[in-house]
Write an enzyme that holds these catalytic residues in place. Structure first.
Site: not given
Length: 435
Positions: A23-24, A98, A122, A320, A342
């Site tokens: 996804k990223n 986003r 998010d 994540d 983070m």
């Protein structure tokens, strides 16, 4: 509106699962198609909401999009409608996604201007976009925020290469600045650049298109601007967050699962971090095999002190997967301190796990101590709501391992990041239905 999963937990699963495309990576790669008027073919694209919305947005702005197969598309950004960026349609679509921030770098580079609505996304604390904007400004872009309209307007008619030291190694920030710099005049140096595999993928793709980027894989990138880029073909990596999620799922449910085609060398310290929880992981070719395990025991540090697992920018452990590690530790033997450095607010889903019977002490918004149950006590099924993508899947894993029925609401959050997750889990023998 299908909005919940109902899960009967406590079943052992078995079989093979193929991770989706990352996804990223997708959000960066799909934005990069705007850098050329030629055709770009991208494969292994995950079929998930955030990505499909971005593909739709590209179509709206004039990119010719063609779907060749379930996971392969071609994009041709020959005729971009620049007026679209002042429209209400763009405001509502761009604002809800986003990833829409990622189109700014390419648009600035190629057309010398862009406008973007204030982004959403998010609930995991304040994700600042300053890194992106400061980078663009250093390259010579000028910003104008109009609070009435809710748009940022950017003029970048004269981008020039420069030295940029990023205040944080933001992956999307680095990607965006790289995409702006490839067509700027002169040489750009980015220090403290993110060096995630996804970013390396983007840089390699840009180089195939004719960009001149050196230092790929390090935190110092040097980019010599070129006047134009050509088309290319690109295949995306498998999603490392999914791979980590499936390792955790296998351990937590005591299941034998094979995760196919994982591109193991790109996973960094992810497999070893799960091994520190005592999970057996075998590499067979490029597949990860997790044998069925009744117990897994958390290692201690050499001096016997309690294990700490913390996130850090790549090549550290990705934030994540920290919520997955936390959930999997619930049924390990031993204790572990989970330190989420983070982002704040990412650990707040532990209250649901406590309701299920987990032993967790939430120390503060960043730290939680998990006291493993060693599978002596099974979690119990409950009703719960998913706050963000990663917590959602962590709760899903907990539910699959729990006794009795669990219901997870707000599964749109899960489906923003994981494609057809219920169908794929069913194929492993999970009892999961949409209600």
């Amino acid at each position: 509106m299908k909005n919940a999963f109902e899960i009967q937990g406590g079943k052992k699963l078995k079989g093979e699962i193929i991770p989706q495309g990352a996804k990223n990576e997708a959000l960066q790669i799909l934005s990069a198609v705007l850098l050329t008027s030629e055709k770009v073919t991208v494969s292994n694209i995950p079929d998930i909401k955030d990505v499909n919305k971005l593909i739709e947005l590209l179509g709206d702005m004039g990119v010719t999009v063609e779907r060749l197969s379930a996971d392969t598309y071609t994009f041709e950004a020959a005729n971009i409608d620049l007026d679209f960026f002042q429209s209400e349609a763009f405001k509502s679509k761009g604002g809800s996604l986003r990833g829409s921030i990622m189109i700014v770098g390419p648009l600035l580079a190629r057309f010398g201007k862009a406008s973007i609505p204030k982004p959403g996304g998010d609930k995991i604390g304040r994700r600042r976009l300053d890194t992106h904007f400061l980078g663009f400004e250093k390259l010579g872009a000028r910003f104008n925020y109009n609070p009435e309209e809710g748009f940022y307007r950017v003029d970048a008619s004269d981008l020039k290469g420069t030295y940029i030291l990023l205040d944080e190694a933001s992956v999307t920030g680095t990607a965006n600045i790289v995409m702006a710099a490839v067509l700027a005049k002169g040489t750009t140096t980015i220090y403290n650049a993110a060096c995630e595999p996804y970013l390396q993928q983007l840089c390699k793709m840009l180089n195939r298109m004719g960009a001149k980027i050196i230092g790929i894989g390090s935190n110092l990138l040097t980019i010599e601007g070129v006047t134009e880029l050509k088309g290319t073909e690109h295949r995306m990596l498998p999603d490392m967050i999914e791979i980590g999620s499936f390792i955790g799922l296998a351990a937590m449910t005591g299941s034998e699962i094979t995760i196919k085609n994982v591109q193991y060398k790109e996973l960094g310290i992810i497999p070893d971090t799960f091994r520190r929880l005592g999970i057996k992981i075998e590499l067979k070719g490029d597949d990860i095999f997790i044998p069925a395990q009744d117990h897994y025991e958390i290692e201690t540090f050499i001096d016997g002190s309690i294990m700490t697992i913390a996130d850090a920018p790549w090549p550290g452990f990705t934030p994540d997967l920290l919520s997955i590690i936390l959930v999997v530790a619930i049924q390990a033997k031993g204790s572990v301190l989970i330190h989420q450095k983070m982002f704040e607010s990412r650990l707040f889903f532990v209250d649901k796990l406590l309701d299920m019977g987990a032993q967790i002490i939430l120390c503060d918004p960043h730290r939680a101590t998990v006291i493993g149950l060693d599978k002596q006590v099974q979690l119990r099924g409950i009703s719960m709501t998913s706050p963000d993508i990663r917590a959602g899947v962590s709760l899903l894993i907990a539910a699959l391992s729990a006794q009795g029925k669990s219901t997870i609401y707000n599964i749109e959050q899960i489906e923003r990041g994981y494609q057809h997750i219920d169908e794929r889990l069913k194929a492993l023998g999970a009892d999961i239905v949409r209600i």
